[in-house]
Design a protein around this motif. Structure first.
Motif, short mmCIF file in Angstrom:
data_model
loop_
_atom_site.label_atom_id
_atom_site.label_comp_id
_atom_site.label_asym_id
_atom_site.label_seq_id
_atom_site.Cartn_x
_atom_site.Cartn_y
_atom_site.Cartn_z
N PRO A 117 0.96 -1.07 -0.15
CA PRO A 117 0.00 -0.18 0.20
C PRO A 117 0.72 1.13 -0.07
CG PRO A 117 -1.41 -1.72 0.99
CD PRO A 117 0.56 -2.00 1.14
N GLY A 118 2.09 1.27 0.87
CA GLY A 118 2.31 2.63 0.72
C GLY A 118 3.23 2.53 -0.96
N SER A 119 3.66 1.66 -1.09
CA SER A 119 4.63 1.65 -2.25
C SER A 119 3.82 2.01 -3.70
CB SER A 119 5.06 0.05 -2.37
OG SER A 119 5.98 -0.97 -1.58
N ILE A 120 2.59 1.40 -3.44
CA ILE A 120 2.02 2.27 -4.66
C ILE A 120 0.91 3.88 -4.42
CG2 ILE A 120 -0.78 1.95 -5.24
CD1 ILE A 120 -0.67 -1.11 -4.97
N ALA A 121 1.34 4.15 -2.83
CA ALA A 121 1.13 5.64 -2.86
C ALA A 121 2.03 7.17 -3.21
CB ALA A 121 0.62 5.55 -1.28
N VAL A 122 3.74 6.00 -3.12
CA VAL A 122 5.21 6.50 -3.37
C VAL A 122 4.46 6.61 -5.85
CG1 VAL A 122 7.12 6.67 -3.64
CG2 VAL A 122 5.37 6.17 -1.06
N ALA A 123 4.68 5.57 -5.75
CA ALA A 123 4.89 5.04 -7.34
C ALA A 123 3.21 6.57 -7.87
CB ALA A 123 4.08 3.80 -7.35
N LEU A 124 2.08 6.29 -7.59
CA LEU A 124 0.99 7.01 -7.80
C LEU A 124 1.99 8.78 -6.99
CD1 LEU A 124 -1.86 5.75 -6.33
CD2 LEU A 124 -0.84 5.67 -9.10
N ALA A 125 2.67 9.08 -6.63
CA ALA A 125 2.77 9.96 -6.67
C ALA A 125 4.06 10.73 -7.46
CB ALA A 125 3.57 10.14 -4.50
N GLY A 126 5.10 10.26 -7.65
CA GLY A 126 5.96 9.60 -8.68
C GLY A 126 5.20 9.99 -10.02
N VAL A 127 4.44 8.97 -10.35
CA VAL A 127 3.05 9.41 -11.91
C VAL A 127 2.93 10.72 -11.75
CG1 VAL A 127 1.17 9.08 -13.11
CG2 VAL A 127 2.09 7.08 -12.01
N ALA A 128 2.24 11.92 -10.66
CA ALA A 128 1.86 13.16 -10.60
C ALA A 128 3.19 14.12 -10.37
CB ALA A 128 1.25 12.91 -9.42
N GLN A 129 4.35 13.23 -10.48
CA GLN A 129 5.27 14.26 -10.86
C GLN A 129 5.63 13.96 -12.19
OE1 GLN A 129 7.35 16.84 -8.82
NE2 GLN A 129 5.71 16.70 -6.92
#
Length: 336
Positions: A295-307
Motif C-alpha cells: 500500500p505504501g509503495s503504491i502511494a509513492v508510485a502514484l506520487a511519482g506519476v503525479a510528478q
C-alpha cells in the motif's frame, strides 16, 4: 547557475499558455527557479530559456519499445538468495519464470532481472555467479515472451552475457562508474541504459549520507553522467535517469527527492522511480516487513506519476497497475 523545476499539474481545465510536461499526461505553466546561493522563486514557464523549455516539454522517445507518453510498469525479478524484499523467492529458474508470467499478466511491460543484491550492507558477488543466475533466466523469458528485458548489473561481462541471452537495456545502480567497461559496451552494443545515482557502494551507502542540496547534487551528478555516456556515443534519447531512492539517502532525502522529482525532467530524459518496498515506506507506513509494504509503495508510485515519472519499477505489479488505472481515470479522465 539556476535550476528549473516545473510545477506539474493534471487538472482537466488548462490555461491557454499551459505546456505539456515531457510530452506526457501532465502540464505546467509555472516553474520554480532554484539556486544554490539564493532563495527560490516562481516564474512563468514562458520566461524559461529556450533550451530549458525544449527539454522540459519535448516528448520522450521510445526506449526498448516502451511508449513513454504514459506511465509504464517495470516488474522486478530478483534471482538472488538475499535481496531485501524477496530474496530467495525466485532464485530457482522455474520460480523466476512463473513470477515473470504473473507480472506480465498483471501489467508489467518490461522485466528488470537482477542477480546481485544491492540492499544496504550487501557485498559484491563473483562475476560467474551473477552470470549463472541471470543469463539462463533472461534466455527463458525471451523464449517465452516478447516483453523487453533489462539487466540490473554494474558489470560489463554480466551485461554482455545478458545481451547475448536477449536483454534489451542495461540498468546500472552505480551510474556506470563501477566497471569502466560497462558504458563502452552499452555504446558498442547499441543498448539503451538507465543511469542511477547512489552515494557509495551498497556496503556503506546508508552510513550517514550527506548532501549540500540533495536534489541539486543528484541533478548535477546525473547531468555529468549523461554527458559522459553521450560522449561515448549513447544518444541522450536512449538514456533513462533514476535519482536512486534509498541508495545513500536518509528518509528526509528520499522525501525531498519525491517532492522535487519534476526537476529531473530538465535533463531531457525519461525518469524511472524505484521506491518499491523501500525502508522509508515501512518507517512512515508502519510496516516492518518489506513484503507488507505494497500500500505504501503504491502511494509513492502514484506520487511519482503525479510528478511525471515515466517508468515505475515495482514488486507489486498487479496492485500498482490497478491503482494506476484508477488514478488515470479519476484525475485524467482516461479509461483503460
Amino acid at each position: 547557475m539556476p535550476y528549473y523545476r516545473p510545477i506539474p499539474r493534471f487538472d482537466h481545465v488548462r490555461p491557454a499558455d499551459a505546456l505539456p510536461l515531457a510530452g506526457g499526461w501532465l502540464w505546467f505553466d509555472t516553474v520554480e527557479e532554484l539556486h544554490r546561493d539564493a532563495p527560490a522563486r516562481l516564474i512563468p514557464a514562458r520566461d524559461l530559456p529556450p533550451d530549458v523549455l525544449s527539454r522540459l516539454t519535448a516528448p520522450r522517445a521510445s526506449i526498448a519499445g516502451l511508449d513513454l507518453s504514459k506511465p509504464q510498469l517495470m516488474g522486478i525479478l530478483n534471482v538472488t538468495p538475499d535481496s531485501f524484499s524477496d530474496g530467495g523467492l525466485h532464485f530457482d529458474p522455474a520460480d523466476a519464470l512463473a513470477h515473470t508470467d504473473r507480472m506480465i499478466d498483471g501489467g508489467a511491460v518490461i522485466i528488470d532481472v537482477g542477480g546481485e543484491s544491492t540492499r544496504p550492507g550487501a557485498t559484491e558477488i563473483p562475476l560467474d555467479e551473477e552470470i549463472r543466475r541471470t543469463a539462463p533466466v533472461i534466455a527463458a523469458i525471451r523464449a517465452r515472451h516478447p516483453v523487453p528485458i533489462s539487466i540490473d548489473t554494474r558489470k560489463a561481462p554480466v551485461a554482455r552475457a545478458a545481451r547475448d541471452a536477449g536483454a534489451d537495456l542495461i540498468n546500472d545502480v552505480a551510474g556506470f562508474t563501477f566497471d569502466p567497461d560497462l558504458a563502452p559496451f552499452a555504446a558498442e552494443a547499441g543498448l539503451p541504459v538507465c543511469v542511477m545515482h547512489a552515494q557509495g557502494t551498497p556496503e556503506i551507502m546508508q552510513k550517514d549520507p550527506r548532501y549540500d542540496h540533495v536534489a541539486l547534487d543528484i541533478y548535477d551528478y546525473l547531468s555529468d553522467r549523461i554527458e559522459a555516456l553521450t560522449a561515448l556515443g549513447i544518444p541522450r534519447a536512449q538514456i533513462i535517469v533514476d535519482p536512486g531512492i534509498g541508495f545513500g539517502k536518509t528518509l528526509e532525502h528520499n522525501l525531498t527527492l519525491l517532492q522535487t522529482l519534476s526537476l529531473f525532467h530538465g535533463l531531457g530524459c525519461p525518469i524511472l522511480l524505484g521506491a518499491s518496498r523501500k525502508r522509508f515506506i515501512g518507517t512512515i507506513g508502519g510496516s516492518d516487513e518489506a513484503r507488507h509494504r505494497a500500500p505504501g509503495s503504491i502511494a509513492v508510485a502514484l506520487a511519482g506519476v503525479a510528478q511525471g515519472a515515466q517508468i515505475l519499477r515495482v514488486h507489486d505489479v498487479r496492485e500498482t497497475n490497478e491503482a494506476l488505472r484508477l488514478w488515470q481515470a479519476a484525475t485524467l479522465g482516461q479509461l483503460p
